[in-house]
Design a protein around this motif. Sequence first.
Motif, PDB file in Angstrom:
ATOM      1  N   GLY A  33       0.785  15.413   1.452  1.00  0.00           N
ATOM      2  CA  GLY A  33       1.617  15.623   0.256  1.00  0.00           C
ATOM      3  C   GLY A  33       0.919  15.139  -0.997  1.00  0.00           C
ATOM      4  N   HIS A  34       0.209  14.033  -0.843  1.00  0.00           N
ATOM      5  CA  HIS A  34      -0.567  13.480  -1.962  1.00  0.00           C
ATOM      6  C   HIS A  34      -1.606  14.495  -2.435  1.00  0.00           C
ATOM      7  CE1 HIS A  34      -2.979  10.145  -3.931  1.00  0.00           C
ATOM      8  NE2 HIS A  34      -3.933  11.017  -3.678  1.00  0.00           N
ATOM      9  N   GLU A  35      -2.372  15.034  -1.492  1.00  0.00           N
ATOM     10  CA  GLU A  35      -3.424  15.985  -1.875  1.00  0.00           C
ATOM     11  C   GLU A  35      -2.825  17.259  -2.469  1.00  0.00           C
ATOM     12  OE1 GLU A  35      -6.279  14.943  -2.198  1.00  0.00           O
ATOM     13  OE2 GLU A  35      -6.141  13.159  -0.935  1.00  0.00           O
ATOM     14  N   MET A  36      -1.703  17.709  -1.905  1.00  0.00           N
ATOM     15  CA  MET A  36      -1.066  18.906  -2.470  1.00  0.00           C
ATOM     16  C   MET A  36      -0.606  18.655  -3.890  1.00  0.00           C
ATOM     17  SD  MET A  36       1.217  20.639   0.481  1.00  0.00           S
ATOM     18  CE  MET A  36       0.367  21.350   1.889  1.00  0.00           C
ATOM     19  N   THR A  37      -0.088  17.454  -4.141  1.00  0.00           N
ATOM     20  CA  THR A  37       0.397  17.159  -5.486  1.00  0.00           C
ATOM     21  C   THR A  37      -0.743  17.117  -6.499  1.00  0.00           C
ATOM     22  OG1 THR A  37       2.128  15.846  -4.449  1.00  0.00           O
ATOM     23  CG2 THR A  37       1.918  15.642  -6.825  1.00  0.00           C
ATOM     24  N   HIS A  38      -1.948  16.752  -6.047  1.00  0.00           N
ATOM     25  CA  HIS A  38      -3.088  16.769  -6.978  1.00  0.00           C
ATOM     26  C   HIS A  38      -3.266  18.150  -7.620  1.00  0.00           C
ATOM     27  CE1 HIS A  38      -4.888  12.863  -7.011  1.00  0.00           C
ATOM     28  NE2 HIS A  38      -5.172  12.832  -5.723  1.00  0.00           N
ATOM     29  N   THR A  39      -2.874  19.172  -6.879  1.00  0.00           N
ATOM     30  CA  THR A  39      -2.946  20.529  -7.420  1.00  0.00           C
ATOM     31  C   THR A  39      -2.124  20.650  -8.698  1.00  0.00           C
ATOM     32  OG1 THR A  39      -3.194  21.317  -5.181  1.00  0.00           O
ATOM     33  CG2 THR A  39      -2.506  22.945  -6.780  1.00  0.00           C
ATOM     34  N   PRO A  91      -9.555   5.141  -9.557  1.00  0.00           N
ATOM     35  CA  PRO A  91      -8.450   5.940 -10.101  1.00  0.00           C
ATOM     36  C   PRO A  91      -7.137   5.765  -9.337  1.00  0.00           C
ATOM     37  CG  PRO A  91      -9.984   7.339  -8.901  1.00  0.00           C
ATOM     38  CD  PRO A  91     -10.606   5.970  -8.948  1.00  0.00           C
ATOM     39  N   HIS A  92      -7.173   5.081  -8.190  1.00  0.00           N
ATOM     40  CA  HIS A  92      -5.935   4.789  -7.451  1.00  0.00           C
ATOM     41  C   HIS A  92      -5.387   3.441  -7.891  1.00  0.00           C
ATOM     42  CE1 HIS A  92      -8.520   7.258  -4.823  1.00  0.00           C
ATOM     43  NE2 HIS A  92      -7.393   7.870  -4.503  1.00  0.00           N
ATOM     44  N   SER A  93      -4.074   3.283  -7.830  1.00  0.00           N
ATOM     45  CA  SER A  93      -3.482   1.977  -8.065  1.00  0.00           C
ATOM     46  C   SER A  93      -3.812   1.064  -6.891  1.00  0.00           C
ATOM     47  CB  SER A  93      -1.961   2.109  -8.190  1.00  0.00           C
ATOM     48  OG  SER A  93      -1.640   2.724  -9.409  1.00  0.00           O
ATOM     49  N   ALA A 131     -10.772  15.001  -6.799  1.00  0.00           N
ATOM     50  CA  ALA A 131      -9.843  13.896  -6.686  1.00  0.00           C
ATOM     51  C   ALA A 131      -9.792  13.487  -5.226  1.00  0.00           C
ATOM     52  CB  ALA A 131      -8.471  14.322  -7.169  1.00  0.00           C
ATOM     53  N   THR A 132     -10.381  12.378  -4.899  1.00  0.00           N
ATOM     54  CA  THR A 132     -10.393  11.968  -3.505  1.00  0.00           C
ATOM     55  C   THR A 132      -9.159  11.151  -3.191  1.00  0.00           C
ATOM     56  OG1 THR A 132     -11.481   9.876  -3.924  1.00  0.00           O
ATOM     57  CG2 THR A 132     -12.870  11.778  -3.511  1.00  0.00           C
ATOM     58  N   LEU A 133      -8.860  11.014  -1.949  1.00  0.00           N
ATOM     59  CA  LEU A 133      -7.784  10.142  -1.579  1.00  0.00           C
ATOM     60  C   LEU A 133      -8.296   8.755  -1.316  1.00  0.00           C
ATOM     61  CD1 LEU A 133      -4.871  10.022  -0.281  1.00  0.00           C
ATOM     62  CD2 LEU A 133      -6.267   9.663   1.685  1.00  0.00           C
ATOM     63  N   PHE A 134      -8.805   8.834  -0.790  1.00  0.00           N
ATOM     64  CA  PHE A 134      -9.063   7.472  -0.532  1.00  0.00           C
ATOM     65  C   PHE A 134     -10.489   7.185  -0.438  1.00  0.00           C
ATOM     66  CE2 PHE A 134      -7.339   9.170   3.502  1.00  0.00           C
ATOM     67  CZ  PHE A 134      -5.994   9.114   3.335  1.00  0.00           C
ATOM     68  N   GLY A 167      -3.320  10.515 -12.331  1.00  0.00           N
ATOM     69  CA  GLY A 167      -3.390  11.599 -11.349  1.00  0.00           C
ATOM     70  C   GLY A 167      -3.032  11.107  -9.959  1.00  0.00           C
ATOM     71  N   GLU A 168      -3.575   9.951  -9.590  1.00  0.00           N
ATOM     72  CA  GLU A 168      -3.326   9.404  -8.256  1.00  0.00           C
ATOM     73  C   GLU A 168      -1.870   8.951  -8.115  1.00  0.00           C
ATOM     74  OE1 GLU A 168      -5.329   9.762  -5.885  1.00  0.00           O
ATOM     75  OE2 GLU A 168      -7.059  10.408  -7.057  1.00  0.00           O
ATOM     76  N   ASN A 169      -1.326   8.361  -9.177  1.00  0.00           N
ATOM     77  CA  ASN A 169       0.069   7.899  -9.088  1.00  0.00           C
ATOM     78  C   ASN A 169       1.027   9.084  -8.987  1.00  0.00           C
ATOM     79  OD1 ASN A 169      -0.896   5.289  -9.323  1.00  0.00           O
ATOM     80  ND2 ASN A 169      -0.658   5.248 -11.550  1.00  0.00           N
TER      81      ASN A 169
HETATM   82 ZN   LIG Z   1      -5.754  11.269  -4.618  1.00  0.00          ZN
END
Ligand SMILES: [Zn+2]
Length: 673
Positions: A508-514, A632-634, A9-12, A569-571
């Motif tokens: 925080g975003h990446e941690m939440t992907h967990t 996958p991101h909004s 799951a990438t961020l950006f 997942g991204e949201n």
């Molecule tokens: Zn992400």
Amino acid sequence: MKRSLFLIATLFSLAACQNNSNPTNRVMAVQGIDSSINPGNNFFMYVNHIWYDTAQIPPSQSGVGAYMFMNYPQRLLLQGILDSVSKASNTAGSIEQKLGDFYASGMDTTTINGLGYDPIKPILSQIESISDIASLIRFVVSESKLENNSVLGFGVGPDNKNSELNIAHIYQTGIGLPERDYYFKTDPSSIGIQQAYKIYLATLFTLTGSDAATATKDADIVYNIEKQIASSHKTNIELRDVNANYNKMSVANLTKRQPNISWTNVLNDLGAKTDSIDVGQPAYYDKLNVLLQSIPINEWKIYLRAHSISNYDNVLSKPFVDAAFEFNKVLSGQAMQKTRGEIMASNVDRSLGQALGQLYVKKYFSEAAKKRALELVNNLQQALAARIDKLDWMSDSTKQKAKEKLFAMTKKIGYPDKWRDYSNVTVVKGNYFQNVVSAASGNYQYDLAKLNKPVDRTEWFTTPSTVTAYNNPSANEIVFPAAILQPPYFDNNADDALNYGGIGVVIGHEMTHTFDDQGAQFDKFGNVKNWWTTEDYKKFKAKTQQVVDLYNSFTELDTLHVKGAMTLGENTADIGGVSIAYDAFKMTKEGHDTTKLDGVYTPDQRFFISIAKIWRVKMKDQFLRYWINNNPHSPPMWRVNGPLMNTTPFYKAFNVQPGDSMYLPEKDRIHIW
Ligand SMILES: [Zn+2]
């Protein structure tokens, strides 16, 4: 040359030479706010409206702003490094020699244009000599070993149910448009893309010797084969189901199931010694097995010809590069071609990325940035642990497991501890095609060598110069390359409000992907294994459904709806990221302050303003459409307004009231993590 990764799951973002000045004394000015907009109606535009009115999309790009579009200035930096290394005298076999000669050979367009399509003529003759299914498959495999997928998608990566071990994976592939739905949609924009794709295919045929009528007929043949293949593909929503996309099968059973593919020979030719494979999407290979017989060999040869030329369109002479651009223009809205230097910076990054990364880090990354980023990551981890303790919907036993997983997480910042070795890649002066093939072959062999070996947890799946971040659930790790540690995400000179509202939110975003819909299915070791009580998991699923429903209601370009299920997942990560970063910010000295340090905004306000800046991107309509269908991101506005609608401290900071467009009653605000 297309590479693929498994379930990550990438961020950006300019030069990142930070100094060591004491950040707590600094309060950077916040500029560009449009006070004519009520922040409670559209916070994203309150912060960014003036920027949107003035930002110019460079003609060679499909957008401008933060996030992935910061990779354009990054490529210019890489180009600078490559320009200088290509002019130096380097020791033979050193990474400098490989980078410099690879780049110089790709910049030598006089030689490349003079060759036309000569470099791929041997490949085209191989296709000519195909006479049956067996020889067809042999050819497909030989191209896979150069990372050119046609109908075979093969790779080596961790076993999702035994994350210590690398195994063989196969996955759906075989189409030239971005995703299956592109073949079946009938709206004007999709039809325009289908037509442009057929024109692109026909152009590839005419450039390699076909007359116009044959080229058009052959393009239709290729398209129709792809359409049949696409009908067996899973949608990008179906691909999110971790269990449904894990199907470990014995080679013996697979051979019985799909006799036309003769898996034993395929694996032998690939050099992959294994008696089982994880078949990501079995329906695709079932369909391929049928199509191999039902479609005449001569039509398959036309299909392979198209894919082989397409794989090298950017490596051949100018007419091929132009053809690729004309098609891409329709998908992305990009008005002008990128410069050769920019294209080559991308190509070197793709082929020799970990070598280029070493030079990039030396020049543009400071250890001070790494140190402060690690502090932020640690603070965010503490903040999330405290939030888990306070969750009102989860039992104590699941909370305990969630925290164990959180603290078992590996944190990677900046660049790998151990750089990849490129000794299996040979780079020569003046032969670009050969260099590309050598790098692809070297990369394939590098990956293949991992088969049946323990997973190397120090490995990185992006380059340090890429503006991105990712969470890799099978290693329970979060990764922040050097390039994301720069404004607007991070500035060692900026105050905590801006950094916590910037890189803090990303962390925080990446941690939440967990703990998103996919991450939650992996345990602390990175295995797909349930660690939830049934009751808690049911509650979690109900909460994620709220996220799907809310984001389904958001629209772009008047009528296009955000795909709530595809972006779940991204949201989830966006909503969690804001809350965790806010709590961590509250643990700092500035976070406790309520005075307007800059005379205009409170620290809380500055925190939220920073969030609106890190996701702002101005895009061509075509690219926005592509984004909504595939990313996958909004889209940017909803990455900000969506989470903030669910963040109570935001309501307080900007006095959001019932009747404001972003207002949700307290009971309807979504709190998961
Ligand atoms: Zn992400």
